[in-house]
Design a protein around this motif. Sequence first.
Motif, PDB file in Angstrom:
ATOM      1  N   LEU A   1       0.829  -1.208   0.000  1.00  0.00           N
ATOM      2  CA  LEU A   1       0.000   0.000   0.000  1.00  0.00           C
ATOM      3  C   LEU A   1       0.862   1.256   0.000  1.00  0.00           C
ATOM      4  CD1 LEU A   1      -2.857  -1.018   2.491  1.00  0.00           C
ATOM      5  CD2 LEU A   1      -3.026  -0.754   0.008  1.00  0.00           C
ATOM      6  N   ALA A   2       1.953   1.205   0.750  1.00  0.00           N
ATOM      7  CA  ALA A   2       2.862   2.356   0.765  1.00  0.00           C
ATOM      8  C   ALA A   2       3.485   2.558  -0.612  1.00  0.00           C
ATOM      9  CB  ALA A   2       3.943   2.152   1.823  1.00  0.00           C
ATOM     10  N   GLU A   3       3.908   1.461  -1.252  1.00  0.00           N
ATOM     11  CA  GLU A   3       4.485   1.553  -2.588  1.00  0.00           C
ATOM     12  C   GLU A   3       3.463   2.069  -3.589  1.00  0.00           C
ATOM     13  OE1 GLU A   3       5.948  -2.309  -3.489  1.00  0.00           O
ATOM     14  OE2 GLU A   3       7.675  -2.174  -2.141  1.00  0.00           O
ATOM     15  N   ARG A   4       2.229   1.611  -3.453  1.00  0.00           N
ATOM     16  CA  ARG A   4       1.182   2.077  -4.366  1.00  0.00           C
ATOM     17  C   ARG A   4       0.944   3.574  -4.197  1.00  0.00           C
ATOM     18  NH1 ARG A   4      -5.162   0.023  -4.481  1.00  0.00           N
ATOM     19  NH2 ARG A   4      -5.909   1.665  -5.856  1.00  0.00           N
ATOM     20  N   LYS A   5       0.933   4.032  -2.948  1.00  0.00           N
ATOM     21  CA  LYS A   5       0.722   5.456  -2.697  1.00  0.00           C
ATOM     22  C   LYS A   5       1.819   6.287  -3.335  1.00  0.00           C
ATOM     23  CE  LYS A   5      -0.269   8.683   1.069  1.00  0.00           C
ATOM     24  NZ  LYS A   5      -0.431   8.825   2.548  1.00  0.00           N
ATOM     25  N   GLU A   6       3.058   5.808  -3.211  1.00  0.00           N
ATOM     26  CA  GLU A   6       4.177   6.525  -3.803  1.00  0.00           C
ATOM     27  C   GLU A   6       4.079   6.531  -5.333  1.00  0.00           C
ATOM     28  OE1 GLU A   6       7.631   8.643  -4.424  1.00  0.00           O
ATOM     29  OE2 GLU A   6       6.409   8.409  -2.615  1.00  0.00           O
ATOM     30  N   LEU A   7       3.690   5.402  -5.911  1.00  0.00           N
ATOM     31  CA  LEU A   7       3.541   5.332  -7.365  1.00  0.00           C
ATOM     32  C   LEU A   7       2.423   6.250  -7.854  1.00  0.00           C
ATOM     33  CD1 LEU A   7       3.973   1.499  -8.022  1.00  0.00           C
ATOM     34  CD2 LEU A   7       5.507   3.336  -8.752  1.00  0.00           C
ATOM     35  N   GLU A   8       1.317   6.283  -7.113  1.00  0.00           N
ATOM     36  CA  GLU A   8       0.215   7.172  -7.490  1.00  0.00           C
ATOM     37  C   GLU A   8       0.663   8.628  -7.468  1.00  0.00           C
ATOM     38  OE1 GLU A   8      -2.819   6.115  -4.737  1.00  0.00           O
ATOM     39  OE2 GLU A   8      -3.655   4.521  -6.014  1.00  0.00           O
ATOM     40  N   TYR A   9       1.493   8.971  -6.472  1.00  0.00           N
ATOM     41  CA  TYR A   9       2.010  10.340  -6.401  1.00  0.00           C
ATOM     42  C   TYR A   9       2.887  10.641  -7.615  1.00  0.00           C
ATOM     43  CZ  TYR A   9       4.826  14.312  -4.910  1.00  0.00           C
ATOM     44  OH  TYR A   9       5.466  15.517  -4.860  1.00  0.00           O
ATOM     45  N   GLN A  10       3.773   9.695  -7.941  1.00  0.00           N
ATOM     46  CA  GLN A  10       4.666   9.907  -9.070  1.00  0.00           C
ATOM     47  C   GLN A  10       3.889   9.997 -10.387  1.00  0.00           C
ATOM     48  OE1 GLN A  10       7.658   6.840  -9.015  1.00  0.00           O
ATOM     49  NE2 GLN A  10       8.410   7.399  -6.978  1.00  0.00           N
ATOM     50  N   ILE A  11       2.875   9.150 -10.529  1.00  0.00           N
ATOM     51  CA  ILE A  11       2.046   9.199 -11.744  1.00  0.00           C
ATOM     52  C   ILE A  11       1.325  10.535 -11.834  1.00  0.00           C
ATOM     53  CG2 ILE A  11      -0.013   8.215 -12.837  1.00  0.00           C
ATOM     54  CD1 ILE A  11       0.917   5.483 -11.747  1.00  0.00           C
ATOM     55  N   GLY A  12       0.822  11.002 -10.679  1.00  0.00           N
ATOM     56  CA  GLY A  12       0.148  12.299 -10.662  1.00  0.00           C
ATOM     57  C   GLY A  12       1.066  13.424 -11.086  1.00  0.00           C
ATOM     58  N   GLU A  13       2.334  13.381 -10.589  1.00  0.00           N
ATOM     59  CA  GLU A  13       3.315  14.396 -10.978  1.00  0.00           C
ATOM     60  C   GLU A  13       3.612  14.317 -12.475  1.00  0.00           C
ATOM     61  OE1 GLU A  13       5.252  16.792  -8.867  1.00  0.00           O
ATOM     62  OE2 GLU A  13       3.247  16.442  -8.013  1.00  0.00           O
ATOM     63  N   PHE A  14       3.750  13.095 -12.977  1.00  0.00           N
ATOM     64  CA  PHE A  14       4.029  12.907 -14.404  1.00  0.00           C
ATOM     65  C   PHE A  14       2.868  13.417 -15.257  1.00  0.00           C
ATOM     66  CE2 PHE A  14       3.865  10.153 -18.230  1.00  0.00           C
ATOM     67  CZ  PHE A  14       5.052  10.561 -18.816  1.00  0.00           C
ATOM     68  N   LYS A  15       1.630  13.140 -14.836  1.00  0.00           N
ATOM     69  CA  LYS A  15       0.472  13.620 -15.586  1.00  0.00           C
ATOM     70  C   LYS A  15       0.406  15.144 -15.581  1.00  0.00           C
ATOM     71  CE  LYS A  15      -2.697   9.679 -15.255  1.00  0.00           C
ATOM     72  NZ  LYS A  15      -4.000   9.198 -14.732  1.00  0.00           N
ATOM     73  N   SER A  16       0.766  15.745 -14.439  1.00  0.00           N
ATOM     74  CA  SER A  16       0.769  17.205 -14.368  1.00  0.00           C
ATOM     75  C   SER A  16       1.764  17.792 -15.357  1.00  0.00           C
ATOM     76  CB  SER A  16       1.109  17.664 -12.947  1.00  0.00           C
ATOM     77  OG  SER A  16       0.091  17.298 -12.046  1.00  0.00           O
ATOM     78  N   LEU A  17       2.970  17.179 -15.441  1.00  0.00           N
ATOM     79  CA  LEU A  17       3.967  17.644 -16.401  1.00  0.00           C
ATOM     80  C   LEU A  17       3.482  17.469 -17.835  1.00  0.00           C
ATOM     81  CD1 LEU A  17       7.220  16.238 -14.747  1.00  0.00           C
ATOM     82  CD2 LEU A  17       6.482  18.630 -14.842  1.00  0.00           C
ATOM     83  N   GLN A  18       2.807  16.333 -18.080  1.00  0.00           N
ATOM     84  CA  GLN A  18       2.255  16.100 -19.417  1.00  0.00           C
ATOM     85  C   GLN A  18       1.235  17.159 -19.793  1.00  0.00           C
ATOM     86  OE1 GLN A  18       0.807  11.967 -19.315  1.00  0.00           O
ATOM     87  NE2 GLN A  18       2.211  11.520 -21.004  1.00  0.00           N
ATOM     88  N   LEU A  19       0.332  17.475 -18.839  1.00  0.00           N
ATOM     89  CA  LEU A  19      -0.697  18.475 -19.105  1.00  0.00           C
ATOM     90  C   LEU A  19      -0.084  19.854 -19.331  1.00  0.00           C
ATOM     91  CD1 LEU A  19      -3.527  17.431 -16.611  1.00  0.00           C
ATOM     92  CD2 LEU A  19      -3.593  17.279 -19.098  1.00  0.00           C
ATOM     93  N   GLU A  20       0.981  20.174 -18.566  1.00  0.00           N
ATOM     94  CA  GLU A  20       1.639  21.463 -18.765  1.00  0.00           C
ATOM     95  C   GLU A  20       2.238  21.557 -20.172  1.00  0.00           C
ATOM     96  OE1 GLU A  20       4.459  22.125 -15.688  1.00  0.00           O
ATOM     97  OE2 GLU A  20       2.958  22.126 -14.084  1.00  0.00           O
ATOM     98  N   GLN A  21       2.872  20.457 -20.608  1.00  0.00           N
ATOM     99  CA  GLN A  21       3.428  20.448 -21.958  1.00  0.00           C
ATOM    100  C   GLN A  21       2.324  20.519 -23.002  1.00  0.00           C
ATOM    101  OE1 GLN A  21       6.462  20.714 -23.044  1.00  0.00           O
ATOM    102  NE2 GLN A  21       5.888  20.459 -25.196  1.00  0.00           N
ATOM    103  N   GLU A  22       1.236  19.808 -22.772  1.00  0.00           N
ATOM    104  CA  GLU A  22       0.106  19.841 -23.711  1.00  0.00           C
ATOM    105  C   GLU A  22      -0.486  21.244 -23.775  1.00  0.00           C
ATOM    106  OE1 GLU A  22      -3.960  17.239 -24.660  1.00  0.00           O
ATOM    107  OE2 GLU A  22      -2.853  16.919 -22.800  1.00  0.00           O
ATOM    108  N   ALA A  23      -0.553  21.936 -22.626  1.00  0.00           N
ATOM    109  CA  ALA A  23      -1.085  23.305 -22.610  1.00  0.00           C
ATOM    110  C   ALA A  23      -0.200  24.228 -23.444  1.00  0.00           C
ATOM    111  CB  ALA A  23      -1.179  23.794 -21.169  1.00  0.00           C
ATOM    112  N   ARG A  24       1.126  24.071 -23.346  1.00  0.00           N
ATOM    113  CA  ARG A  24       2.037  24.904 -24.142  1.00  0.00           C
ATOM    114  C   ARG A  24       1.850  24.645 -25.629  1.00  0.00           C
ATOM    115  NH1 ARG A  24       5.525  24.067 -19.604  1.00  0.00           N
ATOM    116  NH2 ARG A  24       6.282  22.089 -20.444  1.00  0.00           N
ATOM    117  N   GLU A  25       1.693  23.365 -25.980  1.00  0.00           N
ATOM    118  CA  GLU A  25       1.505  23.031 -27.397  1.00  0.00           C
ATOM    119  C   GLU A  25       0.182  23.579 -27.930  1.00  0.00           C
ATOM    120  OE1 GLU A  25       1.854  18.815 -27.468  1.00  0.00           O
ATOM    121  OE2 GLU A  25       4.043  18.820 -27.145  1.00  0.00           O
ATOM    122  N   LEU A  26      -0.862  23.534 -27.123  1.00  0.00           N
ATOM    123  CA  LEU A  26      -2.146  24.058 -27.556  1.00  0.00           C
ATOM    124  C   LEU A  26      -2.102  25.577 -27.715  1.00  0.00           C
ATOM    125  CD1 LEU A  26      -4.591  21.856 -25.432  1.00  0.00           C
ATOM    126  CD2 LEU A  26      -4.366  21.856 -27.928  1.00  0.00           C
TER     127      LEU A  26
END
Length: 402
Positions: free
Chosen positions: A265-290
């Motif tokens: 559960l601890a590992e899953r929580k950490e992975l969810e956090y990392q995925i969330g950070e990665f998605k945020s970076l993706q959205l920021e890049q997508e916003a710049r491209e748009l």
Amino acid sequence: MTKKRYYEDAYLQTFQAGIISRGKEADGTSYVVLDQTAFYPTGGGQPSDLGYIADVAVVDVEEVDGEIRHRLAAPLADEIVEVTGTIDWERRFDHMQQHTGQHILSAAFDELIEAPTVAFHLGRETVTIDIATSDLSAEKAQVVERLANQIVLENRDITARFVDEAELAAMPLRKPPTVTENIRIVAIDRFDYNPCGGTHPARTGEVGMIKILGWEKAKGNTRVEFVCGLRALASFGQKQTVIKELTRLLAAQEFELPAQITRLLAERKELEYQIGEFKSLQLEQEARELLNTAVPVRSYLVVKQVFANRTIQELQKLAQLICTQNPAAIALLAGTGAKTQLVFSRGTDVKLAMNALLKETLVLIDGKGGGSLTTAQGGGESQKPADELLVHASGLIETSEE
């Protein structure tokens, strides 16, 4: 009125009876009233017996105005006046185990921690009692459970009989009767005396193991969940199957499971956090491209984009990032699927009201939505292509007055 009733012989499975009357309930369900019956009607926290009358399924039994109505899956033929009743014995015996287990467990709670039972419910899977305490610990529950099972193991006699006023006055009742006549006492030898009309076995050994599953607060009391007898056996079997599968999947021994699951559960929580950070970076890049595709409309930069299979939350986040990166931007985003979803957002240099813009656009698809001056969202049936809706909104921006 029914003369002979269920409680005269809890072990009776088949009986003969005459039909006194027939009728239909308001919902059209047929019922019969018999001159004697072994069917237990719903009451006292215990569900009714089921079974058959003249080979027709009994779907419910209830006492109404002094008569016991046996509700049937189909009406009996008019020429039938004498019937054979058959009790679903597996269900009956299960109820006998659970109900008597409740008597024993309630008496144990009362005796050991002075917590009388104030409510009882016999469900399909488990049984609950509400006891008059808000302070039940694991240690107290264990002691109570042990005493209850000791009473079972001692195989004490259980008797059920009607008593007169003199006998009643001499009995150490756990609770007073709720009726003033035809008082029936169920007694567990040297342990519990309780007014009850339910079905019970002849000895406590037939109840089988009593197992507390858990408890929770309930209106100032504590609701205790438990199972008895064959239900306890089935519950243990189910849990054992789950535990064996977990030990296989985690390659761990049974006692190691809590630590292994905590680690996962601890590992899953950490992975969810990392995925969330990665998605945020993706959205920021997508916003710049748009923003690079933005079209000047008056003094603004309008981004129009249609997406498939994007959640409304993702559209909102993306629109916010677009308008944060450029305060003169207006984001007009649409998501397609079963319905069309729209998100309109503006930067800090834009004075147009996004909720008003959305409202005028949703008219085209009879949609609903709302929001604020800065961000609005809504949707409706996909009556028009999403890109046409965004073109319409862009046109409104061009012609609107600030």
